[in-house]
Design an enzyme around this catalytic site. Structure first.
Site, mmCIF file in Angstrom:
data_model
loop_
_atom_site.group_PDB
_atom_site.id
_atom_site.type_symbol
_atom_site.label_atom_id
_atom_site.label_comp_id
_atom_site.label_asym_id
_atom_site.label_seq_id
_atom_site.Cartn_x
_atom_site.Cartn_y
_atom_site.Cartn_z
ATOM 1 N N ASP A 65 0.686 -1.382 0.054
ATOM 2 C CA ASP A 65 -0.138 -0.092 -0.051
ATOM 3 C C ASP A 65 0.957 1.250 0.074
ATOM 4 O OD1 ASP A 65 -2.596 -0.561 0.025
ATOM 5 O OD2 ASP A 65 -2.921 0.145 2.361
ATOM 6 N N TYR A 67 2.253 4.622 1.681
ATOM 7 C CA TYR A 67 2.097 5.536 2.767
ATOM 8 C C TYR A 67 0.976 6.354 2.920
ATOM 9 C CZ TYR A 67 6.804 4.024 3.321
ATOM 10 O OH TYR A 67 8.282 3.220 3.184
ATOM 11 N N PHE A 78 8.102 1.782 -0.550
ATOM 12 C CA PHE A 78 8.956 2.096 0.537
ATOM 13 C C PHE A 78 9.551 3.356 0.591
ATOM 14 C CE2 PHE A 78 8.655 -2.555 -0.049
ATOM 15 C CZ PHE A 78 8.121 -2.990 1.409
ATOM 16 N N HIS A 188 8.557 -9.466 6.008
ATOM 17 C CA HIS A 188 8.527 -8.186 5.870
ATOM 18 C C HIS A 188 9.614 -7.092 6.820
ATOM 19 C CE1 HIS A 188 6.454 -4.083 5.287
ATOM 20 N NE2 HIS A 188 6.160 -4.577 4.286
#
Length: 224
Positions: A65, A67, A78, A188
């Site tokens: 997703d 941020y 990221f 993750h």
């Protein structure tokens, strides 16, 4: 949603954007923008495809997703723009790079655009999110769209490295031809799971070794 991507993606993206589910998705996102803030800004939704051409693509790093905080999302998984504090997962990615890549130092900025410009597709499975509501645009069509893109990359390209971090990303391995490409999996990099196998995974050096073996220029991971 506009054609805000490198022209090399046109044969893949243009047919997808005209599918009925994408028309419905576009309407949903527009309604959400009318109701409140949606991230990233409209002109950065397809930023990953703007910064990384299909020809230059060597590595795919798959996020889930964007941020959902103010100013964080700019269409690259990221990554955060210059001047925005590094989120915990990104800090952990940099910590792994410090142990994996000689002379890597955690940069002051979390902007990963220089990776994207070298052929690292920083792709989120979902490309928009409503402000402060994690996962709010999931299961609206974005996943179908990005799954089809991953399949197209697998089919059209040779010797691409796919970094799949966490259970969600790892499920995408089924879309990738493992005989042609390198699939690297780990937990993750979030603080909840990072010590269960992300630290020490050495994905960045493994990716470069694979690229060099296939006659491709390695990625310069250093951002300073």
């Amino acid at each position: 949603m506009g054609k805000q991507f490198d022209k090399s993606w046109e044969p893949i993206l243009a047919p997808l954007l005209h599918q009925s589910y994408m028309v419905d998705l576009s309407n949903f996102v527009q309604q959400e923008r009318a109701r409140g803030k949606v991230f990233p800004p409209r002109d950065l939704v397809f930023n990953a495809f703007k910064q990384t051409s299909l020809e230059s693509l060597k590595v795919v790093i798959l996020g889930q997703d964007p941020y959902h905080g103010d100013g964080q999302a700019h269409g690259l998984s990221f990554s955060v723009p210059q001047g925005i504090a590094q989120p915990p997962s990104l800090k952990n990615i940099f910590k792994e790079l410090e142990t994996d890549i000689p002379h890597f130092q955690t940069p002051t900025s979390g902007d990963l655009t220089s990776w994207a410009n070298q052929g690292v597709l920083l792709l989120n499975a979902t490309l928009t999110v409503s402000a402060y509501q994690a996962g709010s645009h999931q299961k609206r069509g974005w996943e179908q769209f990005t799954d089809q893109i991953i399949q197209a990359i697998s089919k059209k390209k040779e010797a691409v490295v796919f970094m799949l971090w966490g259970a969600y990303a790892q499920r995408k391995a089924a879309l990738i031809d493992s005989k042609k490409h390198l699939i690297l999996t780990a937990v993750h990099p979030s603080p909840l799971s990072v010590y269960r196998g992300f630290f020490g995974c050495q994905h960045f050096s493994k990716a470069n070794a694979f690229l060099e073996k296939h006659g491709k220029k390695p990625i310069e991971w250093k951002l300073i």
